[in-house]
Design an enzyme around this catalytic site. Sequence first.
Site, PDB file in Angstrom:
ATOM      1  N   ASP A 143      -3.557   2.735   5.179  1.00 13.35           N
ATOM      2  CA  ASP A 143      -3.372   1.813   6.308  1.00 13.35           C
ATOM      3  C   ASP A 143      -2.753   2.545   7.496  1.00 13.35           C
ATOM      4  OD1 ASP A 143      -0.817   2.069   5.310  1.00 13.35           O
ATOM      5  OD2 ASP A 143      -0.392  -0.077   5.164  1.00 13.35           O
ATOM      6  N   SER A 144      -2.450   3.855   7.300  1.00 16.59           N
ATOM      7  CA  SER A 144      -2.054   4.705   8.429  1.00 16.59           C
ATOM      8  C   SER A 144      -3.142   4.737   9.488  1.00 16.59           C
ATOM      9  CB  SER A 144      -1.761   6.125   7.938  1.00 16.59           C
ATOM     10  OG  SER A 144      -2.860   6.623   7.192  1.00 16.59           O
ATOM     11  N   GLU A 179       2.397  -0.764  -1.806  1.00 13.41           N
ATOM     12  CA  GLU A 179       3.778  -0.292  -1.651  1.00 13.41           C
ATOM     13  C   GLU A 179       4.754  -1.159  -2.436  1.00 13.41           C
ATOM     14  OE1 GLU A 179       4.770   0.105   2.534  1.00 13.41           O
ATOM     15  OE2 GLU A 179       2.979   1.321   2.914  1.00 13.41           O
ATOM     16  N   GLU A 227       7.064   8.986  -1.060  1.00 13.12           N
ATOM     17  CA  GLU A 227       7.056   9.330   0.375  1.00 13.12           C
ATOM     18  C   GLU A 227       8.465   9.574   0.884  1.00 13.12           C
ATOM     19  OE1 GLU A 227       4.612   6.917   2.948  1.00 13.12           O
ATOM     20  OE2 GLU A 227       5.328   7.961   4.727  1.00 13.12           O
TER      21      GLU A 227
END
Length: 262
Positions: free
Chosen positions: A43-44, A114, A181
Amino acid sequence: MTSLRKLNEKYLAGEKLVVLTGYDALMSSLLAEAGVDCILVGDSLSNVIAGYSNTLPVGMEQMLWHTQMTVRGAKGTPVVADMPFMSYEISREQALANASRFIKEGGADAVKLEGGKAVYPVIKALTEAHIPVCGHVGLQPQSVLTLGGYSVQGKTEETAKKIKEDALAVQEAGAFAVVLEMVPAALAAEITSLLKIPTIGIGAGPHCSGQVLVTHDLLGMTGNKLKIAKRYAELRKEALEALSSYVSDVKKGLTPSEENSF
Ligand code: KIV
Protein backbone atom coordinates in the site's frame (compact mmCIF):
# COMPACT_ATOMS: atom_id res chain seq x y z
CA MET A 1 3.88 -27.30 -5.83
CA THR A 2 2.69 -23.78 -5.02
CA SER A 3 5.17 -20.96 -5.26
CA LEU A 4 4.72 -20.07 -1.57
CA ARG A 5 5.87 -23.58 -0.72
CA LYS A 6 9.01 -22.94 -2.75
CA LEU A 7 9.57 -19.80 -0.71
CA ASN A 8 9.41 -21.84 2.49
CA GLU A 9 11.81 -24.43 1.08
CA LYS A 10 14.32 -21.68 0.32
CA TYR A 11 13.92 -20.38 3.90
CA LEU A 12 14.45 -23.88 5.33
CA ALA A 13 17.55 -24.28 3.14
CA GLY A 14 18.96 -21.06 4.67
CA GLU A 15 18.65 -19.01 1.48
CA LYS A 16 18.01 -15.27 1.99
CA LEU A 17 14.62 -14.29 0.56
CA VAL A 18 14.31 -11.25 -1.68
CA VAL A 19 10.98 -9.44 -1.69
CA LEU A 20 10.45 -6.18 -3.57
CA THR A 21 7.41 -4.02 -4.18
CA GLY A 22 5.71 -3.98 -7.55
CA TYR A 23 2.64 -1.98 -8.44
CA ASP A 24 2.17 -2.78 -12.15
CA ALA A 25 2.96 -5.27 -14.90
CA LEU A 26 5.96 -3.37 -16.25
CA MET A 27 7.74 -3.40 -12.86
CA SER A 28 6.69 -6.93 -11.93
CA SER A 29 8.05 -8.29 -15.22
CA LEU A 30 11.41 -6.66 -14.42
CA LEU A 31 11.34 -8.04 -10.86
CA ALA A 32 10.51 -11.55 -12.11
CA GLU A 33 13.32 -11.40 -14.68
CA ALA A 34 15.76 -10.19 -12.00
CA GLY A 35 14.96 -13.27 -9.91
CA VAL A 36 13.18 -11.82 -6.86
CA ASP A 37 11.50 -14.50 -4.73
CA CYS A 38 8.26 -12.65 -4.09
CA ILE A 39 6.56 -9.41 -5.18
CA LEU A 40 4.63 -7.29 -2.71
CA VAL A 41 1.87 -5.02 -3.98
CA GLY A 42 2.44 -2.67 -1.05
CA ASP A 43 0.00 0.00 0.00
CA SER A 44 3.14 2.16 -0.17
CA LEU A 45 1.87 2.77 -3.70
CA SER A 46 -0.22 5.45 -2.02
CA ASN A 47 2.91 7.50 -1.31
CA VAL A 48 5.15 6.27 -4.10
CA ILE A 49 2.94 6.54 -7.18
CA ALA A 50 -0.39 8.06 -6.10
CA GLY A 51 1.12 11.16 -4.50
CA TYR A 52 -0.46 10.92 -1.04
CA SER A 53 1.53 11.67 2.11
CA ASN A 54 0.69 8.33 3.81
CA THR A 55 -0.87 4.94 3.07
CA LEU A 56 -4.30 5.65 4.55
CA PRO A 57 -6.22 6.93 1.50
CA VAL A 58 -5.90 3.85 -0.73
CA GLY A 59 -8.81 1.43 -0.71
CA MET A 60 -9.74 -2.03 -1.94
CA GLU A 61 -10.53 -1.04 -5.53
CA GLN A 62 -7.16 0.65 -6.07
CA MET A 63 -5.22 -2.19 -4.42
CA LEU A 64 -7.11 -4.78 -6.48
CA TRP A 65 -6.44 -2.93 -9.74
CA HIS A 66 -2.71 -2.77 -8.99
CA THR A 67 -2.65 -6.41 -7.86
CA GLN A 68 -4.19 -7.50 -11.17
CA MET A 69 -1.60 -5.50 -13.14
CA THR A 70 1.25 -6.89 -11.04
CA VAL A 71 0.12 -10.50 -11.36
CA ARG A 72 -0.06 -10.14 -15.17
CA GLY A 73 3.66 -9.25 -15.32
CA ALA A 74 4.90 -11.52 -12.54
CA LYS A 75 5.34 -14.66 -14.70
CA GLY A 76 4.67 -17.04 -11.82
CA THR A 77 6.64 -15.20 -9.14
CA PRO A 78 4.44 -15.21 -6.03
CA VAL A 79 2.51 -11.99 -5.47
CA VAL A 80 1.41 -10.80 -2.02
CA ALA A 81 -1.28 -8.10 -1.88
CA ASP A 82 -1.32 -5.60 0.97
CA MET A 83 -4.68 -5.24 2.68
CA PRO A 84 -5.38 -1.50 2.86
CA PHE A 85 -6.25 0.50 5.98
CA MET A 86 -9.70 -0.41 7.33
CA SER A 87 -10.19 -3.36 4.98
CA TYR A 88 -9.76 -5.98 7.78
CA GLU A 89 -10.31 -4.18 11.10
CA ILE A 90 -14.10 -3.99 11.19
CA SER A 91 -15.03 -7.67 11.44
CA ARG A 92 -13.87 -11.19 10.67
CA GLU A 93 -16.43 -11.25 7.83
CA GLN A 94 -15.09 -8.02 6.35
CA ALA A 95 -11.51 -9.37 6.47
CA LEU A 96 -12.53 -12.67 4.84
CA ALA A 97 -14.55 -10.93 2.13
CA ASN A 98 -11.77 -8.48 1.24
CA ALA A 99 -8.87 -10.95 1.46
CA SER A 100 -10.71 -13.41 -0.77
CA ARG A 101 -11.16 -10.68 -3.40
CA PHE A 102 -7.36 -10.38 -3.65
CA ILE A 103 -7.16 -14.12 -4.35
CA LYS A 104 -10.22 -14.54 -6.59
CA GLU A 105 -10.25 -11.24 -8.50
CA GLY A 106 -6.66 -10.06 -8.02
CA GLY A 107 -4.90 -13.37 -8.69
CA ALA A 108 -2.63 -12.88 -5.64
CA ASP A 109 -1.00 -15.82 -3.86
CA ALA A 110 -1.35 -14.29 -0.39
CA VAL A 111 -2.26 -11.14 1.51
CA LYS A 112 -0.31 -9.06 4.01
CA LEU A 113 -1.78 -7.15 6.92
CA GLU A 114 -0.36 -4.99 9.69
CA GLY A 115 -0.55 -5.79 13.40
CA GLY A 116 0.44 -8.33 16.01
CA LYS A 117 -1.61 -9.71 18.89
CA ALA A 118 -4.51 -7.43 18.00
CA VAL A 119 -4.99 -9.06 14.59
CA TYR A 120 -4.44 -12.65 15.79
CA PRO A 121 -8.15 -13.55 15.22
CA VAL A 122 -8.08 -12.03 11.73
CA ILE A 123 -4.95 -13.92 10.65
CA LYS A 124 -6.37 -17.12 12.14
CA ALA A 125 -9.69 -16.71 10.31
CA LEU A 126 -7.94 -16.07 6.99
CA THR A 127 -5.47 -18.94 7.28
CA GLU A 128 -8.27 -21.31 8.36
CA ALA A 129 -10.05 -20.24 5.16
CA HIS A 130 -6.88 -21.24 3.24
CA ILE A 131 -5.78 -17.69 2.49
CA PRO A 132 -2.02 -17.42 3.12
CA VAL A 133 -1.14 -14.40 5.26
CA CYS A 134 2.09 -12.46 5.76
CA GLY A 135 2.13 -10.48 9.02
CA HIS A 136 3.73 -7.07 9.57
CA VAL A 137 5.02 -5.89 12.96
CA GLY A 138 7.36 -3.21 14.26
CA LEU A 139 6.59 0.04 12.49
CA GLN A 140 3.07 -0.19 11.09
CA PRO A 141 2.60 2.68 8.65
CA GLN A 142 -1.22 2.36 8.76
CA SER A 143 -0.96 3.51 12.43
CA VAL A 144 0.81 6.76 11.48
CA LEU A 145 -1.88 8.96 13.02
CA THR A 146 -1.60 7.37 16.45
CA LEU A 147 2.19 6.92 16.20
CA GLY A 148 2.73 10.51 15.08
CA GLY A 149 5.44 9.58 12.55
CA TYR A 150 7.65 6.86 11.13
CA SER A 151 10.38 6.22 13.70
CA VAL A 152 12.35 3.13 14.75
CA GLN A 153 10.23 0.90 17.02
CA GLY A 154 11.31 -1.40 19.85
CA LYS A 155 14.14 0.68 21.25
CA THR A 156 13.12 0.18 24.89
CA GLU A 157 12.93 -3.13 26.73
CA GLU A 158 9.16 -2.83 27.03
CA THR A 159 8.49 -2.01 23.36
CA ALA A 160 10.98 -4.67 22.20
CA LYS A 161 9.10 -7.25 24.30
CA LYS A 162 5.81 -6.18 22.71
CA ILE A 163 7.21 -6.57 19.19
CA LYS A 164 8.53 -10.05 20.05
CA GLU A 165 5.12 -11.02 21.40
CA ASP A 166 3.46 -9.59 18.30
CA ALA A 167 5.72 -11.59 15.98
CA LEU A 168 5.05 -14.78 17.95
CA ALA A 169 1.28 -14.12 17.85
CA VAL A 170 1.40 -13.66 14.07
CA GLN A 171 3.25 -17.00 13.74
CA GLU A 172 0.85 -18.71 16.15
CA ALA A 173 -2.13 -17.44 14.13
CA GLY A 174 -0.78 -19.24 11.06
CA ALA A 175 1.07 -16.61 9.03
CA PHE A 176 3.66 -17.97 6.56
CA ALA A 177 6.05 -15.01 7.08
CA VAL A 178 6.28 -11.73 8.93
CA VAL A 179 7.60 -8.33 7.88
CA LEU A 180 9.72 -6.61 10.57
CA GLU A 181 9.79 -2.89 9.81
CA MET A 182 12.16 -0.33 11.37
CA VAL A 183 13.37 -2.23 14.41
CA PRO A 184 16.94 -2.43 15.80
CA ALA A 185 19.06 -5.07 14.05
CA ALA A 186 19.69 -6.97 17.32
CA LEU A 187 15.95 -7.24 18.04
CA ALA A 188 15.28 -8.43 14.47
CA ALA A 189 18.03 -11.05 14.88
CA GLU A 190 16.49 -12.28 18.14
CA ILE A 191 12.99 -12.51 16.62
CA THR A 192 14.40 -14.31 13.56
CA SER A 193 15.99 -16.95 15.76
CA LEU A 194 12.81 -17.31 17.85
CA LEU A 195 10.47 -17.86 14.89
CA LYS A 196 9.93 -20.88 12.68
CA ILE A 197 8.63 -18.73 9.82
CA PRO A 198 10.74 -16.33 7.75
CA THR A 199 11.21 -12.74 8.92
CA ILE A 200 11.36 -10.22 6.09
CA GLY A 201 13.13 -7.08 7.22
CA ILE A 202 12.91 -3.47 6.10
CA GLY A 203 15.08 -1.14 8.14
CA ALA A 204 15.66 -4.14 10.42
CA GLY A 205 19.31 -4.98 9.74
CA PRO A 206 20.98 -7.88 7.95
CA HIS A 207 19.99 -10.84 10.16
CA CYS A 208 16.40 -11.35 8.97
CA SER A 209 15.50 -14.37 6.81
CA GLY A 210 14.88 -12.01 3.91
CA GLN A 211 14.68 -8.36 2.92
CA VAL A 212 11.95 -6.19 1.43
CA LEU A 213 12.31 -2.68 -0.01
CA VAL A 214 10.27 -0.29 -2.07
CA THR A 215 11.69 -0.90 -5.55
CA HIS A 216 11.37 2.76 -6.53
CA ASP A 217 13.67 3.67 -3.60
CA LEU A 218 16.47 1.28 -4.52
CA LEU A 219 16.28 2.34 -8.17
CA GLY A 220 16.61 6.00 -7.17
CA MET A 221 13.22 6.92 -8.68
CA THR A 222 11.91 8.60 -5.53
CA GLY A 223 13.17 12.00 -4.38
CA ASN A 224 14.39 11.25 -0.87
CA LYS A 225 17.50 9.25 -0.06
CA LEU A 226 16.50 6.90 2.77
CA LYS A 227 18.96 5.43 5.31
CA ILE A 228 17.25 2.02 4.98
CA ALA A 229 17.56 1.73 1.20
CA LYS A 230 20.91 1.60 -0.56
CA ARG A 231 20.40 3.06 -4.03
CA TYR A 232 21.48 0.80 -6.88
CA ALA A 233 20.65 3.30 -9.64
CA GLU A 234 19.71 6.96 -10.07
CA LEU A 235 16.80 6.53 -12.48
CA ARG A 236 15.06 9.78 -11.48
CA LYS A 237 18.17 11.77 -12.41
CA GLU A 238 18.57 9.88 -15.69
CA ALA A 239 14.89 10.28 -16.56
CA LEU A 240 15.04 14.02 -15.82
CA GLU A 241 18.10 14.45 -18.04
CA ALA A 242 16.44 12.52 -20.88
CA LEU A 243 13.15 14.42 -20.57
CA SER A 244 14.88 17.81 -20.44
CA SER A 245 16.90 16.90 -23.57
CA TYR A 246 13.69 15.92 -25.35
CA VAL A 247 11.97 19.19 -24.40
CA SER A 248 14.97 21.16 -25.63
CA ASP A 249 15.21 19.17 -28.91
CA VAL A 250 11.51 19.66 -29.73
CA LYS A 251 11.80 23.41 -29.01
CA LYS A 252 14.79 23.60 -31.37
CA GLY A 253 13.09 21.53 -34.08
CA LEU A 254 15.70 18.76 -33.78
CA THR A 255 13.21 15.93 -33.21
CA PRO A 256 11.45 14.19 -34.86
CA SER A 257 14.18 13.93 -37.47
CA GLU A 258 13.88 12.32 -40.89
CA GLU A 259 14.79 9.04 -39.23
CA ASN A 260 11.70 9.28 -37.01
CA SER A 261 9.39 10.31 -39.85
CA PHE A 262 7.52 8.53 -42.67
O1 KIV B 1 3.53 -1.10 1.65
C1 KIV B 1 4.67 -1.56 1.57
O2 KIV B 1 5.38 -1.38 0.57
C2 KIV B 1 5.16 -2.35 2.68
C3 KIV B 1 6.60 -2.76 2.69
C4 KIV B 1 7.50 -1.62 2.64
C5 KIV B 1 6.91 -3.72 3.75
O3 KIV B 1 4.42 -2.66 3.57
